[in-house]
Design a protein around this motif. Structure first.
Motif, PDB file in Angstrom:
ATOM      1  N   VAL A  56     -12.485  62.113  13.829  1.00 49.32           N
ATOM      2  CA  VAL A  56     -12.120  60.497  13.768  1.00 49.32           C
ATOM      3  C   VAL A  56     -13.771  60.212  14.600  1.00 49.32           C
ATOM      4  O   VAL A  56     -13.715  60.276  15.613  1.00 49.32           O
ATOM      5  CB  VAL A  56     -10.961  59.868  13.745  1.00 49.32           C
ATOM      6  CG1 VAL A  56     -11.231  57.972  14.047  1.00 49.32           C
ATOM      7  CG2 VAL A  56      -9.715  60.322  13.355  1.00 49.32           C
ATOM      8  N   VAL A  59     -14.113  53.436  15.617  1.00 45.10           N
ATOM      9  CA  VAL A  59     -15.004  52.683  15.671  1.00 45.10           C
ATOM     10  C   VAL A  59     -14.804  51.330  16.480  1.00 45.10           C
ATOM     11  O   VAL A  59     -15.253  50.412  16.921  1.00 45.10           O
ATOM     12  CB  VAL A  59     -14.534  51.722  13.688  1.00 45.10           C
ATOM     13  CG1 VAL A  59     -15.727  50.370  13.759  1.00 45.10           C
ATOM     14  CG2 VAL A  59     -14.931  52.689  12.606  1.00 45.10           C
ATOM     15  N   ALA A  88      -9.331  52.512  15.891  1.00 46.48           N
ATOM     16  CA  ALA A  88      -9.387  52.393  15.086  1.00 46.48           C
ATOM     17  C   ALA A  88     -10.930  53.286  14.020  1.00 46.48           C
ATOM     18  O   ALA A  88     -11.744  52.581  15.135  1.00 46.48           O
ATOM     19  CB  ALA A  88      -9.520  51.001  14.156  1.00 46.48           C
ATOM     20  N   GLY A  89     -10.313  53.617  13.726  1.00 44.86           N
ATOM     21  CA  GLY A  89     -12.122  55.347  13.172  1.00 44.86           C
ATOM     22  C   GLY A  89     -12.601  55.215  11.315  1.00 44.86           C
ATOM     23  O   GLY A  89     -10.905  54.636  10.468  1.00 44.86           O
ATOM     24  N   ILE A  90     -12.770  55.678  10.897  1.00 44.66           N
ATOM     25  CA  ILE A  90     -13.011  56.691  10.225  1.00 44.66           C
ATOM     26  C   ILE A  90     -13.359  58.484  10.269  1.00 44.66           C
ATOM     27  O   ILE A  90     -13.771  58.878  11.145  1.00 44.66           O
ATOM     28  CB  ILE A  90     -14.373  56.213   9.497  1.00 44.66           C
ATOM     29  CG1 ILE A  90     -14.020  55.048   8.855  1.00 44.66           C
ATOM     30  CG2 ILE A  90     -15.227  56.809   8.079  1.00 44.66           C
ATOM     31  CD1 ILE A  90     -15.870  54.125   8.407  1.00 44.66           C
ATOM     32  N   ASP A 103     -11.610  58.244   5.066  1.00 49.98           N
ATOM     33  CA  ASP A 103      -9.936  57.632   4.992  1.00 49.98           C
ATOM     34  C   ASP A 103     -10.297  56.395   6.384  1.00 49.98           C
ATOM     35  O   ASP A 103     -11.313  56.941   7.374  1.00 49.98           O
ATOM     36  CB  ASP A 103      -8.881  58.308   5.527  1.00 49.98           C
ATOM     37  CG  ASP A 103      -8.411  58.928   4.088  1.00 49.98           C
ATOM     38  OD1 ASP A 103      -8.935  58.309   2.486  1.00 49.98           O
ATOM     39  OD2 ASP A 103      -7.699  59.555   4.062  1.00 49.98           O
ATOM     40  N   ARG A 104      -9.732  55.122   6.290  1.00 51.01           N
ATOM     41  CA  ARG A 104      -9.811  54.308   6.939  1.00 51.01           C
ATOM     42  C   ARG A 104      -8.271  54.510   8.592  1.00 51.01           C
ATOM     43  O   ARG A 104      -7.151  54.385   6.957  1.00 51.01           O
ATOM     44  CB  ARG A 104     -10.032  52.981   7.180  1.00 51.01           C
ATOM     45  CG  ARG A 104     -11.556  52.639   6.882  1.00 51.01           C
ATOM     46  CD  ARG A 104     -11.581  51.643   5.660  1.00 51.01           C
ATOM     47  NE  ARG A 104     -12.571  51.048   5.509  1.00 51.01           N
ATOM     48  CZ  ARG A 104     -14.202  51.004   6.184  1.00 51.01           C
ATOM     49  NH1 ARG A 104     -14.589  51.307   6.957  1.00 51.01           N
ATOM     50  NH2 ARG A 104     -15.261  50.451   5.562  1.00 51.01           N
TER      51      ARG A 104
END
Length: 113
Positions: A56, A59, A88-90, A103-104
């Motif tokens: 990931v 963010v 939180a990330g991608i 996907d977030r």
């Protein structure tokens, strides 16, 4: 990358901001998609997630009570540590069927030394 680090237990004065190496995934390299399924990754292969794991790009992360308790008291991970358990990330690489690249996600990741 720049990171806040905890090098010793104590008050806020023990926190430092400094450049640290980008963390490497703990698993092996990502196999080449065109290679045979059982083939070993070639030289220069990028690190990637192991079976059932995702990589990931963070963010945002947050500091919570567990982080100040780690700083103030002799609890939590070994020092030095980077605070920020929640993120939180991608997804940038995945070997987990329930997650696709792009996907977030939100996650909890214990600080790594």
């Amino acid at each position: 990358m720049r990171a806040v680090r905890i090098d010793a237990h104590g008050g806020p004065e023990v926190l430092t901001v400094r450049e640290i190496a980008d963390p490497e995934p703990e698993s092996g390299p990502t196999p080449d998609a065109s290679a045979e399924p059982d083939a070993e990754p070639g030289p220069g292969a990028e690190p990637g997630p192991g079976a059932g794991e995702v990589l990931v790009r963070t963010v945002a992360s947050s500091l919570n009570p567990v982080d100040w308790k780690t700083r103030a008291w002799d609890v939590g991970p070994a020092l030095p540590a980077t605070p920020g358990w929640d993120l939180a990330g991608i997804v940038v690489a995945s070997s987990a069927p329930q997650f696709a690249v792009g996907d977030r996600v939100i996650a909890m990741s214990a600080p790594r030394p």
